[in-house]
Every structure is written in structure tokens, then in C-alpha cells.
Design an enzyme around this catalytic site. Structure first.
Site, PDB file in Angstrom:
ATOM      1  N   HIS A  61     -10.502 -75.350  -9.467  1.00 55.59           N
ATOM      2  CA  HIS A  61     -10.762 -76.157  -8.278  1.00 55.59           C
ATOM      3  C   HIS A  61      -9.798 -75.873  -7.131  1.00 55.59           C
ATOM      4  O   HIS A  61      -8.683 -75.423  -7.346  1.00 55.59           O
ATOM      5  CB  HIS A  61     -10.651 -77.651  -8.626  1.00 55.59           C
ATOM      6  CG  HIS A  61     -11.546 -78.068  -9.730  1.00 55.59           C
ATOM      7  ND1 HIS A  61     -11.163 -79.009 -10.662  1.00 55.59           N
ATOM      8  CD2 HIS A  61     -12.798 -77.698 -10.082  1.00 55.59           C
ATOM      9  CE1 HIS A  61     -12.151 -79.212 -11.526  1.00 55.59           C
ATOM     10  NE2 HIS A  61     -13.146 -78.419 -11.198  1.00 55.59           N
ATOM     11  N   LYS A  71      -0.013 -78.291  -5.169  1.00 52.94           N
ATOM     12  CA  LYS A  71       0.084 -79.176  -6.327  1.00 52.94           C
ATOM     13  C   LYS A  71       1.332 -78.863  -7.131  1.00 52.94           C
ATOM     14  O   LYS A  71       1.730 -77.702  -7.248  1.00 52.94           O
ATOM     15  CB  LYS A  71      -1.125 -78.991  -7.254  1.00 52.94           C
ATOM     16  CG  LYS A  71      -2.451 -79.338  -6.631  1.00 52.94           C
ATOM     17  CD  LYS A  71      -3.583 -79.033  -7.596  1.00 52.94           C
ATOM     18  CE  LYS A  71      -4.925 -79.318  -6.959  1.00 52.94           C
ATOM     19  NZ  LYS A  71      -6.025 -78.925  -7.851  1.00 52.94           N
ATOM     20  N   TYR A 131      -0.215 -84.632 -11.896  1.00 55.15           N
ATOM     21  CA  TYR A 131       0.102 -83.737 -10.788  1.00 55.15           C
ATOM     22  C   TYR A 131       0.230 -84.477  -9.466  1.00 55.15           C
ATOM     23  O   TYR A 131      -0.388 -85.504  -9.243  1.00 55.15           O
ATOM     24  CB  TYR A 131      -0.893 -82.583 -10.684  1.00 55.15           C
ATOM     25  CG  TYR A 131      -2.346 -82.941 -10.512  1.00 55.15           C
ATOM     26  CD1 TYR A 131      -2.984 -82.786  -9.288  1.00 55.15           C
ATOM     27  CD2 TYR A 131      -3.099 -83.390 -11.594  1.00 55.15           C
ATOM     28  CE1 TYR A 131      -4.334 -83.061  -9.141  1.00 55.15           C
ATOM     29  CE2 TYR A 131      -4.441 -83.677 -11.453  1.00 55.15           C
ATOM     30  CZ  TYR A 131      -5.055 -83.511 -10.220  1.00 55.15           C
ATOM     31  OH  TYR A 131      -6.382 -83.798 -10.073  1.00 55.15           O
ATOM     32  N   ASP A 169     -18.701 -78.247 -13.229  1.00 59.01           N
ATOM     33  CA  ASP A 169     -17.928 -77.030 -13.488  1.00 59.01           C
ATOM     34  C   ASP A 169     -18.740 -75.928 -14.169  1.00 59.01           C
ATOM     35  O   ASP A 169     -18.262 -74.810 -14.316  1.00 59.01           O
ATOM     36  CB  ASP A 169     -16.671 -77.347 -14.309  1.00 59.01           C
ATOM     37  CG  ASP A 169     -15.561 -77.953 -13.456  1.00 59.01           C
ATOM     38  OD1 ASP A 169     -15.653 -77.883 -12.222  1.00 59.01           O
ATOM     39  OD2 ASP A 169     -14.603 -78.481 -14.041  1.00 59.01           O
TER      40      ASP A 169
END
Length: 184
Positions: A61, A71, A131, A169
Site C-alpha cells: 500500500h 511510516k 506504525y 488486495d
């Protein structure tokens, strides 16, 4: 914290200094001062957490401009294989990736700058994944690449038939069919 540069600019492995004794352990999971001194300035604004079981693969992603995200990822419990793919046009490492095993035992963190597709696969029975992001989630800006792109050659370290994906996905493009909005 010890910061290790990877073979791709913009990706760093962070190993915190662990202070342990008979009671357990302590470490700083994030220090803005140390992070800025060793990697650079990032203004994290959102923390996310997911819980998954063996074989769950989330990714690959990213968020498109103007809502790109950097991130800082880590695993609290369990083990994952974390992967970042360079999708910056003009990058000498375009289409290459770095894979890092993150676990509750090794306490490693992985910093992923803007311009990378990111995903992870759970290698343990379960995993608790956290995250930090430097941009809020914008669903209209979502993008992704196929986890099984044959040109990427990502070895996820589990049998393909054991990989579990979200419905979304299962339908992402291969890198060769993708016009990246990122530049190096």
C-alpha cells in the site's frame, strides 16, 4: 538507538537500545530528538495498530500525492516480514525492495519514506503491528501494487497457498502496469 542505512535511500532499520534486568526491559520506542539527528525531520500525526494471524498479508500500500505518507513501523508481539518497494520514478533503485523481519523479540523498527509501497506478512501465529504516519489516512488517495508481482520477486517466507488477503488486495496492478505518481 542505532540507525542502519539500507541499500535503498529513504529506508532505515532502527534498533533501539534495550535496558533489561530481572524485571523485564525498557526502551525508548521513539525520540524526536534522536530521530531528527539520525534520519531527519518527520512530523508524525497518526498512530495505527493491526492484529493479524499467520499468513495474513497486508499490502503493498501507499497514499498518492498530495497525501503521501512516511511510516515508522514495528511489531509489539509476534513476527512479520516487512517489505518496502521503491516506486519513485527516476530512482536508481526503482522496483527494488528491502525486506526486514520485525518481531516483538528483536524490537527493530523500519522507517519508510514517502515514495514506497509498503506491506507485511505475518510469520508467527499472530502479530500485533504498530506504525506512525506523517499524514492522515485519506481513502481517496489509496494506491497499491500486487503482492505477487513476478518482476518484484518478493519472497514472503511462507507458502503462497497460505497467504490470506483482503478482497481489495487481490486486485492490485503489477509495477509494469502502474504509472507511479512519485518522483525521485
Amino acid at each position: 538507538m542505532e540507525v542502519k542505512e539500507t541499500a535503498i535511500s529513504g529506508l532505515y532499520i532502527i534498533e533501539p537500545k534495550i535496558f533489561g534486568d530481572s524485571r523485564g526491559y525498557f526502551y525508548e520506542s521513539f525520540s524526536r530528538r534522536d530521530f531528527e539527528a539520525k534520519i531527519g525531520s518527520v512530523d508524525f500525526c497518526q498512530d495505527n495498530q493491526s492484529f493479524s494471524h499467520y499468513g495474513v498479508l497486508r499490502g503493498l500500500h501507499f497514499q498518492k500525492p498530495p497525501f503521501t505518507q512516511s511510516k515508522l513501523v514495528r511489531v509489539i508481539q509476534g513476527t512479520v516480514l516487512d517489505v518496502a518497494v521503491d516506486i519513485r520514478k527516476g530512482s536508481p533503485t526503482f522496483g527494488q525492495y528491502v525486506a526486514v523481519e520485525l518481531s516483538g523479540e528483536n524490537h527493530r523498527q523500519f522507517f519508510i519514506a514517502k515514495g514506497f509501497a509498503h506491506g507485511f506478512c505475518v510469520l508467527s501465529e499472530t502479530a500485533l503491528f504498530q506504525y506512525k504516519c506523517d499524514e492522515f489516512y485519506h481513502p481517496e488517495s489509496e494506491g497499491a501494487l500486487a503482492w505477487n508481482d513476478p518482476d518484484l520477486h518478493i519472497e514472503w517466507n511462507i507458502p503462497a497457498e497460505r497467504i490470506e488477503l483482503s478482497e481489495k488486495d487481490k486486485h492490485h496492478p503489477f509495477l509494469k502496469d502502474f504509472d507511479s505518481p512519485f518522483t525521485f
